[in-house]
Structures are given as structure tokens and as C-alpha cells.
Design an enzyme around this catalytic site. Sequence first.
Site, PDB file in Angstrom:
ATOM      1  N   HIS A  70      14.558   0.604 -12.693  1.00  0.00           N
ATOM      2  CA  HIS A  70      14.001   2.328 -12.259  1.00  0.00           C
ATOM      3  C   HIS A  70      14.063   2.723 -13.036  1.00  0.00           C
ATOM      4  O   HIS A  70      14.911   3.717 -13.759  1.00  0.00           O
ATOM      5  CB  HIS A  70      14.643   2.983 -11.047  1.00  0.00           C
ATOM      6  CG  HIS A  70      13.260   4.197 -10.282  1.00  0.00           C
ATOM      7  ND1 HIS A  70      12.718   4.654  -9.542  1.00  0.00           N
ATOM      8  CD2 HIS A  70      14.059   5.040 -11.613  1.00  0.00           C
ATOM      9  CE1 HIS A  70      11.964   5.894 -10.043  1.00  0.00           C
ATOM     10  NE2 HIS A  70      12.731   6.227 -11.506  1.00  0.00           N
ATOM     11  N   ASP A 108       4.351   0.696  -6.271  1.00  0.00           N
ATOM     12  CA  ASP A 108       4.660   1.571  -5.488  1.00  0.00           C
ATOM     13  C   ASP A 108       4.495   1.931  -4.125  1.00  0.00           C
ATOM     14  O   ASP A 108       4.712   2.912  -3.916  1.00  0.00           O
ATOM     15  CB  ASP A 108       5.233   2.317  -7.071  1.00  0.00           C
ATOM     16  CG  ASP A 108       6.920   3.295  -7.065  1.00  0.00           C
ATOM     17  OD1 ASP A 108       7.528   2.979  -5.753  1.00  0.00           O
ATOM     18  OD2 ASP A 108       6.789   3.781  -7.462  1.00  0.00           O
ATOM     19  N   HIS A 120       6.105  -4.514  -6.618  1.00  0.00           N
ATOM     20  CA  HIS A 120       6.711  -3.382  -6.233  1.00  0.00           C
ATOM     21  C   HIS A 120       6.445  -2.940  -5.209  1.00  0.00           C
ATOM     22  O   HIS A 120       5.018  -1.934  -5.177  1.00  0.00           O
ATOM     23  CB  HIS A 120       7.049  -2.442  -7.730  1.00  0.00           C
ATOM     24  CG  HIS A 120       7.421  -1.599  -7.412  1.00  0.00           C
ATOM     25  ND1 HIS A 120       8.634  -0.892  -8.237  1.00  0.00           N
ATOM     26  CD2 HIS A 120       7.769   0.015  -6.356  1.00  0.00           C
ATOM     27  CE1 HIS A 120       9.770   0.200  -7.677  1.00  0.00           C
ATOM     28  NE2 HIS A 120       8.619   0.610  -6.523  1.00  0.00           N
ATOM     29  N   LYS A 153      17.466  -4.443  -8.021  1.00  0.00           N
ATOM     30  CA  LYS A 153      17.155  -3.609  -8.731  1.00  0.00           C
ATOM     31  C   LYS A 153      17.694  -2.344  -9.316  1.00  0.00           C
ATOM     32  O   LYS A 153      18.821  -2.439  -7.964  1.00  0.00           O
ATOM     33  CB  LYS A 153      16.501  -3.319  -7.106  1.00  0.00           C
ATOM     34  CG  LYS A 153      15.379  -1.469  -7.450  1.00  0.00           C
ATOM     35  CD  LYS A 153      14.607  -1.657  -8.403  1.00  0.00           C
ATOM     36  CE  LYS A 153      13.966  -0.312  -8.735  1.00  0.00           C
ATOM     37  NZ  LYS A 153      12.416   0.025  -7.812  1.00  0.00           N
ATOM     38  N   HIS A 209       7.424  -0.383  -0.950  1.00  0.00           N
ATOM     39  CA  HIS A 209       8.354  -0.140  -0.569  1.00  0.00           C
ATOM     40  C   HIS A 209       7.837  -0.053   0.389  1.00  0.00           C
ATOM     41  O   HIS A 209       6.931   0.199   1.739  1.00  0.00           O
ATOM     42  CB  HIS A 209       9.001   1.585  -0.279  1.00  0.00           C
ATOM     43  CG  HIS A 209       9.808   1.387  -1.924  1.00  0.00           C
ATOM     44  ND1 HIS A 209      10.111   2.051  -1.768  1.00  0.00           N
ATOM     45  CD2 HIS A 209       8.357   1.547  -2.552  1.00  0.00           C
ATOM     46  CE1 HIS A 209      11.199   1.543  -3.838  1.00  0.00           C
ATOM     47  NE2 HIS A 209       9.758   1.821  -4.231  1.00  0.00           N
ATOM     48  N   HIS A 257       7.129   0.750 -12.582  1.00  0.00           N
ATOM     49  CA  HIS A 257       6.058   1.916 -12.769  1.00  0.00           C
ATOM     50  C   HIS A 257       6.133   2.536 -13.802  1.00  0.00           C
ATOM     51  O   HIS A 257       6.925   4.129 -14.150  1.00  0.00           O
ATOM     52  CB  HIS A 257       6.342   2.578 -11.338  1.00  0.00           C
ATOM     53  CG  HIS A 257       7.904   2.955 -11.157  1.00  0.00           C
ATOM     54  ND1 HIS A 257       8.479   3.360 -11.539  1.00  0.00           N
ATOM     55  CD2 HIS A 257       8.973   2.389  -9.680  1.00  0.00           C
ATOM     56  CE1 HIS A 257       9.867   3.500 -11.300  1.00  0.00           C
ATOM     57  NE2 HIS A 257       9.832   2.639 -10.196  1.00  0.00           N
TER      58      HIS A 257
HETATM   59  C1  NCD Z   1       9.857   5.756  -3.626  1.00  0.00           C
HETATM   60  C2  NCD Z   1      10.426   6.024  -1.958  1.00  0.00           C
HETATM   61  O1  NCD Z   1      10.159   6.947  -1.985  1.00  0.00           O
HETATM   62  O2  NCD Z   1      11.334   5.081  -2.235  1.00  0.00           O
HETATM   63  N1  NCD Z   1       9.014   7.258  -4.359  1.00  0.00           N
HETATM   64  C3  NCD Z   1       9.174   6.825  -5.202  1.00  0.00           C
HETATM   65  O3  NCD Z   1       7.691   7.869  -5.926  1.00  0.00           O
HETATM   66  N2  NCD Z   1       7.990   6.157  -6.203  1.00  0.00           N
HETATM   67  C4  NCD Z   1      10.796   4.777  -4.891  1.00  0.00           C
HETATM   68  C5  NCD Z   1      11.346   4.643  -6.284  1.00  0.00           C
HETATM   69  O4  NCD Z   1      10.653   3.809  -6.289  1.00  0.00           O
HETATM   70  O5  NCD Z   1      11.377   5.304  -7.331  1.00  0.00           O
HETATM   71 ZN    ZN Z   2       9.701   2.236  -6.333  1.00  0.00          ZN
END
Ligand code: NCD
Ligand code: ZN
Length: 348
Positions: free
Chosen positions: A136, A247, A13, A99, A15, A174
Amino acid sequence: MRRITIPRPDDWHVHLRDGAALAAVAPFTARRFGRAIVMPNLRPPITTTEAARAYRHRILAALPPASGFEPLMTLYLTESTTPEEIARAKASGIVHGVKLYPAGATTHSDAGVADVDRTFAALERMAEVGLPLLVHGETPDPAVDPFDREARFLDDVLAPLAARFASLRIVVEHITTRHAVDFVRSARAGVAATITPQHLLHNRGALFAGGLRPHYYCLPVLKREADRCALVEAATGGESRFFLGTDSAPHERATKESACGCAGMFTAHAAIELYAEVFEAAGRLDRLAGFASRFGAEFYGLEPHRETLTLVEAPWTVPDRYAFGDGQLVPYRAGETVRWRIEAESGA
Ligand code: NCD
Ligand code: ZN
């Protein structure tokens, strides 16, 4: 000086963003992990196989050709995702999950799902073709206390969903609470969870230590100490339902240090090293390989890597900032020490 060698880990996981931000952060993930499940919450979100394919090429183009890193793509589920799109995604071989963001629950989730019933045709097809649902797990309902939003979503939405689609594989992303640990442990086969380094290392006290700390703000928000302990027990317990997902979610400094700061913590610069700290503190370094390198691959039906990664106990100081396009990125533990570092990587 202690050393530990594990099969090359994967991040289930992450970003990676896009454009200059992607170029700034992707090398940190590729240095540590062989593969990563890449979140689709771009603007606009990645809702089609074609968009996922193009994004995958941009990720690979942001890395050195020999990195060997494999981005595992995901689709962003909406109320208009069709069963045909799901079939295309599966057939592509590059999409490994879909997702579900409850609309409004987190960063870039406004295109998400308001009424989960409207996604049933897509979920049905996902179960049929074997494409996991990545969730999520928080209710976006502002009337629900932010610290209870995970539990409410799991009990009210996910439990009935998992029962209705009995062969759908589900990752509760998460997880942050004892309640979620118990939920996943007692769920039917095919339900698993990822756990981040920050939820293993901190409780919600970190948000308020000496003042308001925006760099400790992520969603789902950090919880109580008892929750953190339950997560550590789950991660280090050798249970294959729990595996690594950072995450890591970078945001430009000014958007975090703001009157309305974005949710998301950047941990990719030290991700596996931070998990090593957690397993070391639990006296369970011997179980890091399962959590980081095996259980996730098993869940997704992939082989663990034959290459290895060696970590050595050799403290280093995290930089105050990294470059992030035209701006700056404040990494987790900026200016502080991380106890482990990567010593060596080997071929198969
Ligand atoms: C994530 C993001 O910034 O894309 N932020 C976070 O706090 N984890 C989005 C997410 O996974 O909830
Ligand atoms: Zn995330």
C-alpha cells in the site's frame, strides 16, 4: 451488439472480509474471476500461515462447491513477522504474497509497519524464497498532503527498498498517479502494479459532484484527470507490468454515509464489466485479455486459465443496495447503468 471472449480473468487485489460480509461479497468475485489475491486486513489481521489457511477455508465455505474459485492468500506484514513465518508461508503453497501497510495509512492498518527497517529480515527471506511484497504505497504522515502521499512513499521509502532487496518482487498496489505509472515503468525488473476500475474511470471531481460523495471515497484517494489518463494509458498499453486489481473494499452503508466515512469502494458486482468499459472507451478491447487474464498470472508465476469468459455489450442497471449481513451495501454505480455484462462462461 459487441462481444469479447477472454481467458477467465483474475483479481490481483481484493478485500473479501469475513463472516456474513464474506458470504455476501465472495460470490460476486467468484462469478467473474478464477483466482484472487485476498487482502489480509481483517481484525485481527492475518499474520500467520495458520490464520491464512483457516481464512482460506472460510472463503471456500462461503462459495458453492463447484465455483472453481481459488483464493490466493496473503500475510499481513508486521514488525514482528519472522523469517521462519515467511518460510512457512512459502512452503504452504497457499500464500502468494505479503502485504505491507504503512501503519495508519488506510482501513485496518493500525497493526501495520511504522519503521520499515524492522521488516528487513522478513523481506530478505521473501526475496530468497520468492514471495512477492504487495505494497500500500502511501505515506501515513499527516503533514503530507493526501494527494501527494503516494509519490512521497514511492520516492522516499519504496525506491530505496527496491534497490536494497534487488531480487524481491514488488507489486505497487492500486496506483493512482502519473508519478506512480512512471515509477513502475522505469523501475527494475520485478516491480509491477495493479490498477482499480475506479481510478481508471474517475478523477477526484467524482468526490465532490453536487455534494460530498462518500461512495467515491477510497484510499489512495482519486486523483487529477491527468493522473487518470496516465493510468488508462498504462492499463490499455499492453505493458505487462500493469495488471488488474479491483481493490473492491465493501463497507456497510452507515459506516460510509457518516460524519467520518470509511475508505473503500465496492466494485466486485461489476468488476470485469467496468474494466471492459475502460478498454472500450480507449478503443483497446483487444488488450483487455492481457491486463485482466495474463500479465498478473505471469507475475505471480501461475498459468493463465484455459476457461473463458464472454462479455457482451448489453447495458444493465446496478441495484441500489445489496444485502450485507444485517446491513446494506451500496455498490459502485448504484441505480446507474453498466454497459457490459457477462454472457457466458466455458470450461477448458
Ligand atoms: C481498503 C479497505 O477498506 O480494506 N480501503 C480502501 O479504500 N482501499 C483498504 C486499502 O486497500 O487501502
Ligand atoms: Zn485494498
